[in-house]
Scaffold this active site. Structure first.
Site, PDB file in Angstrom:
ATOM      1  CG  ASP A   7      -1.874   1.118   1.252  1.00 18.91           C
ATOM      2  OD1 ASP A   7      -2.508   1.374   0.213  1.00 18.91           O
ATOM      3  OD2 ASP A   7      -2.025   1.771   2.303  1.00 18.91           O
ATOM      4  CD  GLU A  68      -5.998   0.430  -3.281  1.00 20.26           C
ATOM      5  OE1 GLU A  68      -6.969  -0.267  -3.022  1.00 20.26           O
ATOM      6  OE2 GLU A  68      -5.570   1.307  -2.507  1.00 20.26           O
ATOM      7  CG  ASP A 141      -1.119   3.134   5.905  1.00 24.75           C
ATOM      8  OD1 ASP A 141      -1.679   3.595   4.908  1.00 24.75           O
ATOM      9  OD2 ASP A 141      -0.929   3.780   6.940  1.00 24.75           O
TER      10      ASP A 141
END
Lengths: 162, 162
Positions: A7, A68, A141
Site C-alpha cells: 500500500d 493498488e 496501511d
C-alpha cells in the site's frame, strides 16, 4: 507461492505477505509498515522506501506483488506524494523481476468482500475470517496491504489453474 | 563542479549535464534523453528509468542534481505518471548521496531569463547564448534538463561564495 501486497505512501508504506499453499489454503504470514520521517527531505524519504522495500523483498522472495492503482484524489499534493512513492515501489518490484498486479480500489474491495463499495470495517472483518485472526489487522496501511496480498492469492489461483 | 538537470517523465526523461568551472564559466557538457516504450508495463518503464539514470550517474559523477518540482496539471493521469517517474528519479539521486535542488517552473524560468513566465523560445535563446550553442538544444525534454542544470550552476555559485 508467496504474495506481497504493498500500500503506497510517503509517510507510511503498508506491507502484507501471504502464502498460498493451495487453492483452498491461503495463510497470512505478516503485515507491517515502512515509516519515513516528515522532517526529512522527500528524496531521502523515497530512498528509504526503496532501500527498505528492496531489503524486505530479498528477505522474503515473493513470487507475485500487488500494488493498488492510484485514483484521483481531492488533495493533489498528497496524490503526487503517493504517486512518487508508488513509482519507487513499482521500480523496485520490477528490478527483482516480480510480476505485479495493479487492482483499482473497487476491484480490491469487490474481490475481498464481494462489494466494490465496501468500507474499511467490512474489509477488516473479511480479513479476520479469511486468515483466522483474533483481532482486526492494524495499522490501517498494513491491513490494506494484507488485503492486496489476499487479492493476489485469489487472482493467482485463476492464473495457476489456467 | 558538475551539475545534472533532470526533467521527469514516464515516456521521456530529459538529462542535461553542465560543468561549472568558475563563477563566470559554466559549460554545457551534453543533453540527452532516456526513452521508454509505451507498449511496456509501467513498472518495467520505471525500472528502466531507475537503471539508466543509475548508470548515467555512475558514469558522470555529478556533484549536484536539479529536478523540477511538479505543478498541478489539468491532466491528472499524466501528472500521476510523471510523479511516479519523479519519485524514482529522486530516490536514485538520494541513493548516490547527491544533493538535489527542486525549483518550481517559475523559479527556473526566472533564473534563466529573468522572467517567471518566459516561454520555451525565450529559454532556448538564453541557453544558446549562455552555452555558445549554434542551434537551440533539442529535444524539448533535454533542453529543459539543460536549463535545470544551468539553474543549479547559478544557485551553486551563491552557496559556494557563502
Amino acid at each position: 507461492m508467496r504474495i506481497l501486497g504493498v500500500d503506497p505512501g510517503l509517510a507510511t508504506v503498508g506491507l502484507g505477505l501471504v502464502e498460498r499453499e493451495s487453492a483452498r489454503s491461503v495463510r497470512a504470514i505478516e503485515w507491517l509498515t515502512i515509516e519515513t520521517d516528515a522532517g526529512m527531505a522527500p528524496a531521502e524519504r523515497l530512498r528509504i522506501i526503496a532501500d527498505d522495500l528492496e531489503e524486505y523483498i530479498k528477505e522474503t522472495s515473493p513470487d507475485l506483488a500487488v500494488v493498488e492503482k492510484l485514483f484521483f484524489s481531492v488533495n493533489v499534493k498528497t496524490a503526487l506524494d503517493v504517486a512518487q512513492a508508488r513509482g519507487v515501489i513499482l521500480s523496485v518490484i520490477a528490478r527483482h523481476g516480480i510480476p505485479c498486479l495493479e487492482p483499482t480500489p473497487p476491484e480490491l474491495k469487490s474481490c475481498i468482500t464481494g462489494d466494490g463499495n465496501a468500507d474499511k470495517a467490512q474489509i477488516q472483518r473479511m480479513l479476520m475470517g479469511m486468515f483466522n485472526l483474533k483481532e482486526p489487522p492494524s495499522p490501517d496501511d498494513a491491513a490494506d496491504a494484507l488485503a492486496l496480498a489476499a487479492f493476489g492469492a485469489f487472482q493467482g489461483r485463476v492464473t495457476l489453474l489456467a
